[in-house]
Design a protein around this motif. Structure first.
Motif, PDB file in Angstrom:
ATOM      1  N   UNK A 128     -27.145  13.365  74.527  1.00  0.00           N
ATOM      2  CA  UNK A 128     -26.071  12.985  73.610  1.00  0.00           C
ATOM      3  C   UNK A 128     -24.789  12.665  74.372  1.00  0.00           C
ATOM      4  N   UNK A 129     -24.473  13.478  75.391  1.00  0.00           N
ATOM      5  CA  UNK A 129     -23.279  13.198  76.197  1.00  0.00           C
ATOM      6  C   UNK A 129     -23.441  11.881  76.947  1.00  0.00           C
ATOM      7  N   UNK A 130     -24.629  11.661  77.522  1.00  0.00           N
ATOM      8  CA  UNK A 130     -24.866  10.422  78.248  1.00  0.00           C
ATOM      9  C   UNK A 130     -24.830   9.204  77.357  1.00  0.00           C
ATOM     10  N   UNK A 131     -25.119   9.385  76.066  1.00  0.00           N
ATOM     11  CA  UNK A 131     -25.100   8.267  75.129  1.00  0.00           C
ATOM     12  C   UNK A 131     -23.669   7.933  74.695  1.00  0.00           C
ATOM     13  N   UNK A 182     -29.115   7.173  56.861  1.00  0.00           N
ATOM     14  CA  UNK A 182     -29.658   5.815  56.986  1.00  0.00           C
ATOM     15  C   UNK A 182     -29.134   5.143  58.253  1.00  0.00           C
ATOM     16  N   UNK A 183     -27.834   5.339  58.532  1.00  0.00           N
ATOM     17  CA  UNK A 183     -27.254   4.751  59.748  1.00  0.00           C
ATOM     18  C   UNK A 183     -27.885   5.362  61.001  1.00  0.00           C
ATOM     19  N   UNK A 184     -28.080   6.686  60.982  1.00  0.00           N
ATOM     20  CA  UNK A 184     -28.688   7.357  62.137  1.00  0.00           C
ATOM     21  C   UNK A 184     -30.109   6.876  62.357  1.00  0.00           C
ATOM     22  N   UNK A 185     -30.858   6.699  61.265  1.00  0.00           N
ATOM     23  CA  UNK A 185     -32.234   6.211  61.398  1.00  0.00           C
ATOM     24  C   UNK A 185     -32.252   4.822  62.020  1.00  0.00           C
ATOM     25  N   UNK A 186     -31.323   3.952  61.612  1.00  0.00           N
ATOM     26  CA  UNK A 186     -31.256   2.616  62.222  1.00  0.00           C
ATOM     27  C   UNK A 186     -30.859   2.710  63.692  1.00  0.00           C
ATOM     28  N   UNK A 187     -29.962   3.652  63.998  1.00  0.00           N
ATOM     29  CA  UNK A 187     -29.535   3.832  65.391  1.00  0.00           C
ATOM     30  C   UNK A 187     -30.693   4.307  66.256  1.00  0.00           C
ATOM     31  N   UNK A 188     -31.491   5.241  65.745  1.00  0.00           N
ATOM     32  CA  UNK A 188     -32.643   5.722  66.504  1.00  0.00           C
ATOM     33  C   UNK A 188     -33.691   4.619  66.666  1.00  0.00           C
ATOM     34  N   UNK A 189     -33.832   3.788  65.645  1.00  0.00           N
ATOM     35  CA  UNK A 189     -34.792   2.690  65.753  1.00  0.00           C
ATOM     36  C   UNK A 189     -34.342   1.678  66.786  1.00  0.00           C
ATOM     37  N   UNK A 190     -33.026   1.543  66.943  1.00  0.00           N
ATOM     38  CA  UNK A 190     -32.513   0.632  67.977  1.00  0.00           C
ATOM     39  C   UNK A 190     -32.602   1.234  69.376  1.00  0.00           C
ATOM     40  N   UNK A 191     -32.674   2.581  69.469  1.00  0.00           N
ATOM     41  CA  UNK A 191     -32.798   3.261  70.774  1.00  0.00           C
ATOM     42  C   UNK A 191     -34.007   4.186  70.744  1.00  0.00           C
ATOM     43  N   UNK A 192     -35.223   3.633  70.711  1.00  0.00           N
ATOM     44  CA  UNK A 192     -36.408   4.487  70.564  1.00  0.00           C
ATOM     45  C   UNK A 192     -36.631   5.422  71.746  1.00  0.00           C
ATOM     46  N   UNK A 246     -37.093   9.365  71.196  1.00  0.00           N
ATOM     47  CA  UNK A 246     -38.381   9.970  71.558  1.00  0.00           C
ATOM     48  C   UNK A 246     -38.196  11.122  72.534  1.00  0.00           C
ATOM     49  N   UNK A 247     -37.407  10.906  73.591  1.00  0.00           N
ATOM     50  CA  UNK A 247     -37.205  11.957  74.590  1.00  0.00           C
ATOM     51  C   UNK A 247     -36.501  13.160  73.965  1.00  0.00           C
ATOM     52  N   UNK A 248     -35.481  12.909  73.141  1.00  0.00           N
ATOM     53  CA  UNK A 248     -34.739  14.013  72.524  1.00  0.00           C
ATOM     54  C   UNK A 248     -35.638  14.819  71.580  1.00  0.00           C
ATOM     55  N   UNK A 249     -36.400  14.131  70.754  1.00  0.00           N
ATOM     56  CA  UNK A 249     -37.256  14.833  69.782  1.00  0.00           C
ATOM     57  C   UNK A 249     -38.362  15.595  70.493  1.00  0.00           C
ATOM     58  N   UNK A 250     -38.983  14.979  71.508  1.00  0.00           N
ATOM     59  CA  UNK A 250     -40.049  15.672  72.236  1.00  0.00           C
ATOM     60  C   UNK A 250     -39.502  16.871  73.003  1.00  0.00           C
TER      61      UNK A 250
END
Length: 921
Positions: free
Chosen positions: A384-387, A86-96, A100-104
């Protein structure tokens, strides 16, 4: 003991579903204990307030007690994992953008592997649908001079009697014949198998309806006219009628009694891309009725059987392989005339399927797809490293208030898990598109076949495993790096500034190393894709598009040996009548009978009195008109030239230059011999020279070809009927079918195919294959550019304050651009240099796999291309036509493109407002 375990498991599950009620009851119980102790203290003389304070101190931390109690009654890891998700989903929603780039990126890599693995699975890995399929092995009989794995029936019989490693052994041979569901119906081309009587017993498959073969049906030829149908044939040709048992079907002009129907799950033992699924199975003793010779089951030198065996329980394949090798050596000594230099071995079904270039091709494709995935994973790792620096303060604060490092690593790996699942699902969706397109392609055949690509459980499991493994491998590094920070520096936001590296370590650290590797792999992908495109598409597609004759309005019907009802003189009479009647049809401009083989030729006054194997083509007087092959000198065949031993010949200009350079070949003499030309040699006169480099040979250099007047093949051979139509060729199919039915009602009508369509399908498949390969190269380059862009952009964002100070002190925009661009240039140079080294090695490995010489100047000792016996295809890398100049252009192009990817963020950095930059922190 087990009762207590299940009782505890049920209690935990009950708690997991009623957590709110359990938490309320736990709070009430804790409060009850505190109040009870407070009452005891009050009786000892303490005031109410003092008693409650003392009771709370004695009880300890209320929150810790509640947490310990919950941990004893719940699935702690599951709830933690759910909260992390749940926390990760909120984090991804805050950094779309990041998500998007990682998943694609991951989806592209997984999708490429999904497509390639579906091909490998269908070609090599798919096990037969029989009980214990890994116990089924193939017994191979191989000679030193041949790669053909077939064995003779006497060899099979000796193996079956001498071996002790197998629970059973069976032999079979494929056959293509005319099949009619009932006598009197028009026969259709069907694939079948001639099998020994124990075929289904060895495989462990029994008929769903009816019975299997009896022992006498495998021994006595007269009792062999029985057939077992596949489930698909039973559905399509008999309407799933169970009463067909005991009725007769007409196979190759003979009546066979149907005795069984196979289950639907069993499609065949050779269920792969190379094998058409058989519609029926008949005993091997019926070979003579399928057009086979009378000596096929007696002559040890006739090898046309594949052998399968089932290992005994507990017997490893290595033991069986050693025993079979010993038996093969024994048979070689016992029968030196037929078994000299012939050994025997055992292979698994997967080894048996990949015994040709298929395993090399699949290894190449999977390597390319793996390289794309590697670039994609490096991209995700870089993101991930850049984040990490942006989340440094958050992670430091959580560590400072007591969060364990293992708990934070687990949370960061949960982010990787969610990325893997999302990227895997998106990759499967992307990969399904080319799989669905490929399944619609119809390969020319008799009958046409489709590519059996499937997005089955194995492919899905592989795709998700690739996604999970790759992200966890590349997610571990950012997770450990993010949790090893200086807490004070991270809380103050100075973590990045306090790190000092040497120049080399600064260039190759973390994301820099990943990006340089991405550029190297992208260059490798682009080079290999270009070589394959040039070598495969430009050579093969050019051959198919321009074969040397006119393919438009040309209809071809192939009368294979197994589907021609007549044999010998009767076959010759049937084909002669057929071609004469076809020539009289409306809209037929010309029609010809032709076949192809190897002829041994020796020119007159040859310097070396040796017979030279040469591509031979036999055709009648309409052959050159029907195919539109231009005659440069001399004349075409005449009617009087055909029908008897050849006295004349026509050669192509390649052969004329080879044997008579600078001379006129017309009037020269050639000595022709060979199996297809006849047992005795014949001197013929060259009466014409034609302009054609290859005939049914694609992707090979120009070959010597000798054309001879059509005579009935002295040995069984496939014959083609070619018809040139004035208008639409397919309008002639039905009249030709009618003629065949009138000449012989039991003759199966072969599939008629226009060469324009057949060649177009091959060209389309080549385009599709090379497009996929090229797409992987482009995708790898795009992912590398995204990684490089992200790295430089990350460096720009982390140095915003420094850039602002420099510009406030008077630095020019060009100075800032050069400063930022310098890192991109260094990474591009390192990546391209590494890519050049990789290419040098990989190209030579591929050339060795394909049996080619390394790139370089051609050797004067290079032998001429081998003669063609029909439908010869040569696949090679395009090193000759691509050349060093093409490679240099490609290296320069990749370098320039990577510089552009670095220049864009550098240009943006030069436009930073100093006032904004100085306030950024």
């Amino acid at each position: 003991m087990m009762g207590n375990f299940w009782k505890e498991l049920i209690q935990r599950a009950k708690h997991f579903g009623q957590r709110s009620q359990f938490d309320a009851e736990l709070d009430d119980e804790i409060q009850f204990h505190i109040e009870t102790r407070a009452e005891e203290l009050q009786t000892e003389g303490l005031s109410r307030a003092e008693a409650f304070n003392q009771a709370r101190r004695e009880f300890g931390s209320r929150a810790r007690m509640a947490e310990d109690t919950r941990a004893a009654w719940r699935f702690q890891w599951l709830e933690d994992f759910w909260r992390d998700l749940a926390y990760t989903a909120r984090s991804f929603r805050a950094s779309p953008g990041f998500a998007t780039v990682a998943i694609l990126s991951l989806a592209i890599g997984v999708g490429a592997n999904c497509v390639m693995f579906s091909f490998v699975e269908a070609m090599l890995l798919r096990l037969p649908r029989v009980p214990s399929p890994r116990q089924v092995v193939a017994v191979i009989s191989k000679a030193l001079e041949s790669n053909a794995p077939q064995a003779s029936y006497p060899d099979y019989r000796d193996l079956r009697e001498l071996t002790s490693s197998f629970a059973g052994m069976t032999a079979f041979s494929g056959v293509t014949v005319g099949f009619a569901p009932r006598p009197g119906m028009e026969p259709r081309i069907k694939e079948g198998k001639l099998v020994t009587g124990n075929f289904f017993d060895v495989l462990g498959v029994g008929p769903e309806v009816g019975r299997g073969f009896l022992a006498e049906e495998d021994r006595v030829p007269g009792n062999a006219n029985v057939a077992i149908l596949s489930h698909a044939c039973w559905e399509t040709d008999f309407g799933s009628d169970p009463s067909v048992i005991g009725k007769q079907a007409r196979i190759n002009g003979s009546d066979f009694t149907i005795i069984g129907i196979l289950p639907k799950r069993f499609t065949d033992i050779d269920d792969d891309l190379d094998d058409a699924r058989p519609d029926f199975y008949i005993p091997l003793r019926a070979s003579a009725r399928m057009g086979r010779g009378a000596d096929d089951l007696r002559d040890r030198g006739i090898r046309n059987l594949a052998i399968l065996a089932r290992l005994k329980p507990g017997v490893p394949a290595a033991t069986a392989r050693a025993e079979v090798a010993t038996i093969g050596a024994t048979l070689e000594k016992r029968y030196p005339d037929t078994n000299k230099n012939r050994g025997m071995t055992v292979q698994t079904i997967r080894e048996y399927r990949g015994a040709d270039h298929a395993n090399i091709l699949t290894a190449m494709l999977m390597t390319l797809a793996g390289a794309v995935l590697l670039v994609a994973c490096a991209n995700v790792a870089g993101l991930l490293i850049g984040r990490g620096p942006a989340r440094a303060k958050e992670i430091a604060m959580r560590l400072a208030i007591g969060a364990g490092r293992a708990r934070l690593i687990r949370q960061l790996l949960t982010e990787s898990f969610l990325l893997a699942v999302a990227g895997g699902v998106a990759g499967i969706a992307i990969g399904y598109i080319p799989i669905a397109i490929a399944r619609q392609i119809q390969l020319p055949g008799n009958p046409p076949q489709s590519l059996d690509f499937q997005l089955n459980g194995d492919v899905l499991l592989f795709s998700m495993a690739v996604a999970l493994l790759s992200v966890f491998l590349f997610g571990m590094i950012p997770a450990f790096q993010a949790t090893r920070r200086d807490l004070v520096a991270a809380m103050n936001g100075t973590g990045a500034a306090t790190r000092h590296y040497g120049r080399l370590r600064r260039i190759l650290r973390g994301r820099n190393f990943l990006v340089a590797g991405q550029v190297a792999i992208a260059l490798l992908l682009m080079t290999v894709s270009s070589l394959l495109y040039v070598g495969v598409y430009r050579t093969l597609a050019a051959s198919f598009q321009n074969p040397g004759f006119q393919v438009d309005h040309l209809l071809a019907t192939d009368f294979e040996i197994s589907i021609t009802h007549y044999k010998g003189a009767a076959q010759t009479h049937f084909l002669d009548q057929l071609v004469e009647r076809v020539r009289n049809l409306n809209d037929v401009q010309s029609a010809t009978l032709t076949y192809q083989g190897i002829a041994e030729v020796r020119p007159e006054n040859a310097a070396k009195p040796d017979d030279v194997p040469t591509s031979g083509v036999w055709g009648d007087e309409d052959f050159f008109d029907a195919l539109g092959i231009p005659i440069l000198k001399g004349r075409a065949f005449r009617k009087g030239d055909t029908g008897h031993a050849p006295a004349v010949a026509i050669v192509n200009e390649v052969l004329a230059r080879h044997h008579w350079p600078g001379q006129d070949a017309v009037g020269k003499q050639l000595r022709v011999s060979g199996d297809t030309a006849g047992d005795t040699a014949q001197w013929v006169e060259v009466v014409g020279v034609v302009k054609i480099n290859n005939y049914h040979a694609f992707g090979v250099p120009p070959q010597d070809i000798v054309f001879l007047p059509y005579t009935p093949p002295p040995k069984p051979h496939d014959v083609s009927l070619l018809v040139r139509a004035a208008r639409e060729p397919f309008q002639l199919v039905e009249p030709m079918r009618k003629i065949i039915r009138e000449l012989d009602p039991d003759q199966a009508v072969p599939t008629a195919e226009t060469w324009q369509h057949a060649y177009g399908v091959f060209t389309y498949m080549l385009q599709l294959g090379t497009s996929i390969i090229g797409a992987m190269g482009v995708l790898g380059l795009m992912l590398a550019l995204v990684g490089l862009y992200g790295l430089v952009m990350f460096e720009v964002n982390s140095r915003t304050r420094e850039i602002g100070i420099r510009m406030a002190l008077g630095a020019r925009q060009s100075t800032v651009v050069n400063m930022v661009l310098r890192q991109g240039v260094v990474l591009a140079v390192c990546g391209v240099a590494a890519g050049v080294g990789l290419n040098w090695g990989v190209v030579r490995v591929l050339m060795s796999f394909l049996g080619k010489n390394p790139p370089g100047p051609p050797s004067p000792e290079t032998p001429p291309p081998a003669p063609n016996e029909g439908n010869s295809i040569s696949v090679h890398l395009g090193t000759d036509t691509f050349g060093d100049h093409g490679f240099y252009v490609l290296v320069l192009a990749v370098f320039v493109i990577t510089l552009v990817a670095a220049y864009i963020p550098a240009r943006r950095a030069s436009r930073v407002d100093p006032n904004v930059a100085l306030r950024c922190e």
